[in-house]
Design a protein around this motif. Structure first.
Motif, short mmCIF file in Angstrom:
data_model
loop_
_atom_site.label_atom_id
_atom_site.label_comp_id
_atom_site.label_asym_id
_atom_site.label_seq_id
_atom_site.Cartn_x
_atom_site.Cartn_y
_atom_site.Cartn_z
N LYS A 12 49.31 -68.00 -73.99
CA LYS A 12 49.53 -66.63 -73.50
C LYS A 12 49.52 -66.56 -71.98
CE LYS A 12 48.12 -64.01 -77.52
NZ LYS A 12 47.09 -63.21 -78.20
N GLY A 56 50.64 -63.39 -69.10
CA GLY A 56 49.24 -63.37 -69.49
C GLY A 56 48.25 -63.00 -68.43
N ASN A 59 45.75 -60.74 -69.51
CA ASN A 59 44.95 -61.23 -70.64
C ASN A 59 43.81 -62.14 -70.17
OD1 ASN A 59 44.63 -61.25 -73.54
ND2 ASN A 59 45.32 -63.38 -73.53
#
Ligand SMILES: [Zn+2]
Ligand SMILES: [Zn+2]
Length: 134
Positions: A12, A56, A59
């Motif tokens: 990710k 990402g 994230n």
């Protein structure tokens, strides 16, 4: 300028970074043992603008230990350590294992050597295998 790709285990978080690192240090301090769950942190240091995040970035979870210069940043999905800015914003810290290629610097120093894991000296001479063993 040569670039390397890097990212986390689940994929990710992905980034590209200039392969022009200034330093490569292995930190054996007790805090780095905790945040890595291992013998030492393997950190490369470069300038903040060396990195381009491809995916990402939102994230990533960051942790800063109050009162110490210990930070950690990791993919919120898989827990892999990923690059992060030093608290003063001057330095980009890049966990060597997050890179897919070979950095331009080799490890130059084992810092906080006196705090190293008590089992680490034995690890240096343990037998080598190419896969899991029983
Ligand atoms: Zn991940
Ligand atoms: Zn450390």
């Amino acid at each position: 300028m040569e670039k390397l790709t890097g990212g986390c285990l689940c994929g990710k978080v992905e980034f590209e970074i200039l392969n022009e690192f200034a330093h490569f240090q292995l930190c054996h301090c007790v805090q780095c043992q905790k945040v890595t769950g291992s013998a030492h942190a393997s950190n490369l240091f470069t300038k903040p603008e060396a990195i381009s995040w491809h995916s990402g970035w939102d994230n990533i979870t960051r942790f800063d230990l109050e009162g110490r210069k210990i930070s950690n940043a990791f993919c919120s999905s898989c827990g892999s350590r990923v690059p992060y800015l030093s608290l003063n914003g001057d330095i980009l810290v890049v966990p060597a294992g997050s890179l897919n290629g070979i950095p331009n610097k080799s490890p130059q120093a084992n810092i906080f050597w006196a705090e190293r894991a008590r089992w680490y000296d034995a690890a240096l001479t343990a037998e080598h295998f190419t896969e899991f063993i029983e």
